[in-house]
Design an enzyme around this catalytic site. Structure first.
Site, PDB file in Angstrom:
ATOM      1  CG  HIS A 141      -1.190 -66.047 -39.486  1.00 53.12           C
ATOM      2  ND1 HIS A 141      -1.821 -65.325 -40.486  1.00 53.12           N
ATOM      3  CD2 HIS A 141       0.142 -65.781 -39.616  1.00 53.12           C
ATOM      4  CE1 HIS A 141      -0.903 -64.642 -41.170  1.00 53.12           C
ATOM      5  NE2 HIS A 141       0.282 -64.904 -40.669  1.00 53.12           N
TER       6      HIS A 141
ATOM      7  CG  ASP B 288       5.344 -68.349 -35.102  1.00 56.61           C
ATOM      8  OD1 ASP B 288       6.068 -67.484 -35.643  1.00 56.61           O
ATOM      9  OD2 ASP B 288       4.204 -68.090 -34.657  1.00 56.61           O
TER      10      ASP B 288
ATOM     11  NE  ARG C  43      -0.603 -59.469 -39.699  1.00 58.48           N
ATOM     12  CZ  ARG C  43       0.576 -60.069 -39.927  1.00 58.48           C
ATOM     13  NH1 ARG C  43       1.706 -59.516 -39.526  1.00 58.48           N
ATOM     14  NH2 ARG C  43       0.619 -61.219 -40.570  1.00 58.48           N
TER      15      ARG C  43
ATOM     16  CB  CYS D 158       4.778 -68.404 -40.359  1.00 59.87           C
ATOM     17  SG  CYS D 158       5.200 -67.905 -38.673  1.00 59.87           S
TER      18      CYS D 158
ATOM     19  NE  ARG E 267       0.602 -65.601 -45.967  1.00 57.30           N
ATOM     20  CZ  ARG E 267       0.747 -64.752 -44.938  1.00 57.30           C
ATOM     21  NH1 ARG E 267       1.875 -64.753 -44.248  1.00 57.30           N
ATOM     22  NH2 ARG E 267      -0.229 -63.943 -44.568  1.00 57.30           N
TER      23      ARG E 267
ATOM     24  CD  GLN F 148       2.423 -68.251 -42.623  1.00 55.32           C
ATOM     25  OE1 GLN F 148       2.553 -67.046 -42.608  1.00 55.32           O
ATOM     26  NE2 GLN F 148       3.154 -69.035 -43.402  1.00 55.32           N
TER      27      GLN F 148
END
Ligand code: CP
Ligand code: NVA
Length: 314
Positions: A128, A229, A101, A269, A297, A131
């Site tokens: 991402h 988001d 990340r 998310c 996830r 996700q």
């Protein structure tokens, strides 16, 4: 060697396989006899905060038989200026894979190019993808139960609200094209999908297959999913005041659902900021599947880890 830096690193057929595998992992959690990461150690280099991604990857690697090693950027020499290339070369001598990340998308590409182990993008400023795969899996399992997950996504309309140029928006555009969905984005002028995303779509042969509007109602019409988001992504804190003002008209509210399909889902998310990008009422409503997303996830990332580990072993 296969890496997972962007949605289209898996072909359509492989992507459909990831969704099926995620469902298998979900249904058989705790019963697995195969341990595809047995004897492996995977590094997790994180330069930004994380709750879901960090914990779900650590648990996923552990439950697949592997050993996760969390490496906060500032605890390793990368944080003191050692190059990305040397970090990749050194860590490849110890580890069997990397979950990363970071800010610049070029960093995950460089780690993949310079190292000799699979790299998974756990969020960059640009994309991402973990996700996105989780999100489409989560919607599809709602829609078809035991049926064909990827097939159930085809032709569905997703409306994305707020910052339409951020990593999750970009991933939705790329992912919607991969899974044959229709993607409409609503946000203020200046927050439309950017040139980097447009070039990637061209490269992947998708052209400009997304719709951007400044009208929040137009995007919601007949949508199957209303998605939002945060308005201030990690690293954008300096722009907070301006963003909150500009994006206020794009909050997801119950009124928007009046023009969406009657069974439309709300997705986010997380982390969510109630009263900003979405109302508490929508977050708490029956349409909201945000905690299924969070749970999934784990299952989707197991499927991704397994696919990369199998590819490397073959
Ligand atoms: N959705 C998501 O990636 O959450 P974290 O930032 O908590 O990992
Ligand atoms: N766009 C958000 C996603 C957080 C999971 C960010 O980058 O901060």
């Amino acid at each position: 060697m296969k890496h997972f830096l962007k949605e289209t690193d898996f072909s359509r057929r492989e992507a459909a396989g990831i969704l099926s595998s995620a469902r298998q992992h979900k249904h058989h959690r705790g019963e697995e006899t195969a341990r595809p990461l047995q004897g492996q150690s995977w590094g997790m280099i994180f330069s930004k905060s994380s709750t879901r991604t960090r914990v779900s990857f650590e648990v996923a690697i552990h439950e697949l038989g592997g050993n996760p090693i969390f490496l906060s950027r500032n605890d390793i020499q990368l944080g003191r200026g050692e190059s990305v290339a040397d970090t990749a070369r050194v860590l490849s001598r110890y580890l069997h894979g990397l979950v990363v990340r970071t800010y610049d998308h070029s960093d995950v590409e460089e780690l993949a190019t310079c190292g000799s182990v699979p790299v998974i993008n756990a969020l960059t400023d640009f994309l991402h993808p973990c996700q996105l795969y989780t999100d489409v899996f989560t919607a599809a399992e709602r829609w078809v139960g035991p049926g064909d997950l990827a097939e159930s996504l085809k032709g569905r309309k997703v409306a994305f609200y707020g910052d339409c140029a951020n990593n999750v928006a970009n991933s939705w555009i790329l992912g919607a094209n991969l899974f044959d969905m229709e993607i409409h984005l609503a946000g203020p002028e200046g927050f439309a999908p950017g040139p980097e995303l447009r070039s990637l779509l061209e490269e992947e042969g998708y052209g400009g297959r997304f719709h951007f509007t400044t009208d929040p109602v137009e995007a919601a019409r007949d949508a199957d999913i209303l998605y939002t988001d945060v308005w201030v992504s990690m690293g954008m804190e300096d722009e907070e005041r301006e963003r909150l003002d500009l994006m206020a008209p794009y909050a997801v509210t119950s009124e928007l659902f009046e023009v969406a399909r009657p069974d439309a889902l709300f997705m986010h998310c997380l982390p969510a900021y109630a009263g900003k990008e979405v109302t508490q009422e929508v977050l708490d409503s029956e349409r909201s599947i945000i905690f299924d997303q969070a749970e999934n996830r784990l299952h989707a990332q197991k499927a991704i880890l397994e696919a990369l580990a199998r590819d490397r072993a073959s």
